[in-house]
Design an enzyme around this catalytic site. Structure first.
Site, PDB file in Angstrom:
ATOM      1  N   TYR A 174      -4.187   3.653   7.696  1.00  0.00           N
ATOM      2  CA  TYR A 174      -5.491   2.973   7.718  1.00  0.00           C
ATOM      3  C   TYR A 174      -6.380   3.562   8.813  1.00  0.00           C
ATOM      4  O   TYR A 174      -6.336   4.769   9.057  1.00  0.00           O
ATOM      5  CB  TYR A 174      -5.341   1.455   7.922  1.00  0.00           C
ATOM      6  CG  TYR A 174      -4.248   0.794   7.135  1.00  0.00           C
ATOM      7  CD1 TYR A 174      -4.174   0.934   5.752  1.00  0.00           C
ATOM      8  CD2 TYR A 174      -3.294  -0.001   7.750  1.00  0.00           C
ATOM      9  CE1 TYR A 174      -3.182   0.308   5.018  1.00  0.00           C
ATOM     10  CE2 TYR A 174      -2.296  -0.630   7.026  1.00  0.00           C
ATOM     11  CZ  TYR A 174      -2.245  -0.468   5.665  1.00  0.00           C
ATOM     12  OH  TYR A 174      -1.260  -1.080   4.954  1.00  0.00           O
TER      13      TYR A 174
ATOM     14  N   SER B  16       0.800  -1.237   0.000  1.00  0.00           N
ATOM     15  CA  SER B  16       0.000   0.000   0.000  1.00  0.00           C
ATOM     16  C   SER B  16       0.829   1.282   0.000  1.00  0.00           C
ATOM     17  O   SER B  16       0.283   2.344  -0.267  1.00  0.00           O
ATOM     18  CB  SER B  16      -0.948   0.024   1.194  1.00  0.00           C
ATOM     19  OG  SER B  16      -2.076  -0.748   0.906  1.00  0.00           O
TER      20      SER B  16
ATOM     21  N   TYR C 123      -2.486  -3.199 -10.848  1.00  0.00           N
ATOM     22  CA  TYR C 123      -2.485  -2.904  -9.409  1.00  0.00           C
ATOM     23  C   TYR C 123      -1.595  -3.879  -8.631  1.00  0.00           C
ATOM     24  O   TYR C 123      -0.815  -3.476  -7.756  1.00  0.00           O
ATOM     25  CB  TYR C 123      -3.927  -2.936  -8.885  1.00  0.00           C
ATOM     26  CG  TYR C 123      -4.051  -2.758  -7.386  1.00  0.00           C
ATOM     27  CD1 TYR C 123      -4.013  -1.494  -6.812  1.00  0.00           C
ATOM     28  CD2 TYR C 123      -4.221  -3.858  -6.545  1.00  0.00           C
ATOM     29  CE1 TYR C 123      -4.114  -1.326  -5.434  1.00  0.00           C
ATOM     30  CE2 TYR C 123      -4.334  -3.699  -5.168  1.00  0.00           C
ATOM     31  CZ  TYR C 123      -4.284  -2.432  -4.625  1.00  0.00           C
ATOM     32  OH  TYR C 123      -4.383  -2.281  -3.260  1.00  0.00           O
TER      33      TYR C 123
ATOM     34  N   VAL D 241       1.169  -3.708   3.799  1.00  0.00           N
ATOM     35  CA  VAL D 241       1.075  -5.004   4.493  1.00  0.00           C
ATOM     36  C   VAL D 241       2.350  -5.846   4.405  1.00  0.00           C
ATOM     37  O   VAL D 241       2.437  -6.896   5.036  1.00  0.00           O
ATOM     38  CB  VAL D 241      -0.122  -5.872   4.028  1.00  0.00           C
ATOM     39  CG1 VAL D 241      -1.437  -5.335   4.524  1.00  0.00           C
ATOM     40  CG2 VAL D 241      -0.118  -6.079   2.538  1.00  0.00           C
TER      41      VAL D 241
ATOM     42  N   LYS E  11       0.549   3.298  -3.052  1.00  0.00           N
ATOM     43  CA  LYS E  11      -0.665   4.087  -3.354  1.00  0.00           C
ATOM     44  C   LYS E  11      -0.393   5.594  -3.372  1.00  0.00           C
ATOM     45  O   LYS E  11      -1.045   6.341  -4.099  1.00  0.00           O
ATOM     46  CB  LYS E  11      -1.758   3.789  -2.321  1.00  0.00           C
ATOM     47  CG  LYS E  11      -2.303   2.358  -2.389  1.00  0.00           C
ATOM     48  CD  LYS E  11      -3.210   2.073  -1.193  1.00  0.00           C
ATOM     49  CE  LYS E  11      -3.793   0.676  -1.232  1.00  0.00           C
ATOM     50  NZ  LYS E  11      -4.551   0.354  -0.003  1.00  0.00           N
TER      51      LYS E  11
HETATM   52  N1  GLN Z   1      -1.681  -5.207  -2.273  1.00  0.00           N
HETATM   53  C1  GLN Z   1      -2.370  -5.096  -1.031  1.00  0.00           C
HETATM   54  C2  GLN Z   1      -3.872  -5.203  -1.203  1.00  0.00           C
HETATM   55  O1  GLN Z   1      -4.417  -4.585  -2.057  1.00  0.00           O
HETATM   56  C3  GLN Z   1      -2.023  -3.808  -0.372  1.00  0.00           C
HETATM   57  C4  GLN Z   1      -2.763  -3.613   0.923  1.00  0.00           C
HETATM   58  C5  GLN Z   1      -1.944  -2.957   1.962  1.00  0.00           C
HETATM   59  O2  GLN Z   1      -0.723  -2.890   1.915  1.00  0.00           O
HETATM   60  N2  GLN Z   1      -2.616  -2.502   3.000  1.00  0.00           N
HETATM   61  O3  GLN Z   1      -4.516  -5.905  -0.485  1.00  0.00           O
END
Ligand code: GLN
Length: 310
Positions: free
Chosen positions: A246, A66, A194, A264, A69
């Protein structure tokens, strides 16, 4: 604002938090992530003048998940401008877990609440320009290569494939948003882009370099060359404050006070305007999906150097 942190100080802080590496759990919903070593721990600071100090497993690479992003948002803003991007994705925190589907149906107008949750990030990645999947992935990779100054940046094929094969929830979010006209392109192609974006691999120093560019208002630290327009860099950092950790973004802002984005894989990217970027990495996560040891390390750094922006 704090003065420079020496390698010895950084190493002491890393040693202080090391006993916590076994707390928490590695993310297993992306099967390939389970191969990460829970004992890994790394930290890096990249200053806005380009100097860097790093400790721990500095040679290892890990996937951004994430954290990517924030950077895909910058590229989408550069591709389309602010007005279009925010016609498809909102600017407000959700208070829900990053994978939540709940507010997609209940919020009005029907668009994901922000670009840091999965729904919003999928909508953003859908906007990345390119004639096909490989051109879009290549544009993302080239953007990361420019930001880190390393032309060898690539994604981890195993992690990307593992996520693509098990992305049932992200597929659901995307098909829902296809129905509501937020997603324009083909959903399977979007998921491929993605998952490859999330699987982009960096070292800890490259992670902190990403933060340094944002901290330097979008300019490359050593040269001052503009890589991201200042206004877009500001938008990215603001989302890091309001939504980057988050549904723990509020408590993190109070306790640490550094604009940050978590992934994550156990990576966290921090960025403090005028100071620099901070990267931390430790794969074991707490129940909100944030690196346990990474959080402790960021708190230690922030406390010891008065880095909170508040
Ligand atoms: N690739 C992961 C997902 O879309 C990223 C989520 C994350 O790092 N919180 O679930």
């Amino acid at each position: 604002m704090s003065q420079k942190i020496t390698k010895k100080q950084l190493n002491n802080w890393l040693e202080d938090v090391k006993p916590l590496v076994n707390q928490g759990k590695i993310a297993s919903y992306i099967p390939a992530l389970e191969r990460q070593d829970p004992n890994d721990l790394a930290v890096s600071i990249s200053y806005v003048n380009g100097d860097t100090v790093s400790c721990g497993v500095t040679k290892k690479t890990f996937t951004l998940q994430s954290v990517s992003k924030v950077i895909s948002l910058a590229l989408a803003l550069m591709d389309h401008g602010e007005e279009y991007v925010f016609s498809k994705v909102g600017m407000e925190p959700t208070g829900d877990p990053f994978y939540s589907i709940a507010k997609l149906e209940t919020s009005n107008p029907s668009k994901p609440l922000n670009p840091m949750i999965n729904a919003g990030a999928l909508a953003v990645t859908d906007m990345i320009k390119g004639k096909d999947v490989s051109e879009r992935v290549e544009r993302l990779l080239n953007f990361f290569r420019n930001l880190t100054g390393d032309s060898s940046i690539h994604y981890n094929t195993e992690v990307a494939t593992s996520e693509f094969d098990t992305a049932f929830l992200n597929r659901s979010l995307s098909y829902f948003m296809k129905q509501t006209n937020i997603i324009k392109g083909d959903v399977e192609e979007l998921l491929e882009v993605y998952c490859k974006q999330c699987a982009i691999e960096v070292t800890i120093e490259q992670l902190s370099t990403l933060g340094a560019v944002l901290a330097n208002n979008g300019k490359e630290p050593r040269t001052g060359r503009e890589l991201i327009p200042e206004h877009f860099a500001r938008i990215c950092k603001t989302f890091m404050v309001t939504c980057g950790m988050y549904d723990a973004s509020g408590s993190f802002a109070i306790e640490v006070g550094i604009p940050a984005k978590s992934g994550v894989s156990g990576a966290i990217l921090g960025s403090v305007k005028g100071f620099g970027g901070i990267g931390v990495y430790g794969p074991n996560l707490n129940e909100k999906g944030n690196s346990v040891v990474g959080l402790k390390l960021l708190k230690r750094i922030s406390d010891q150097t008065q880095l909170s922006i508040f």
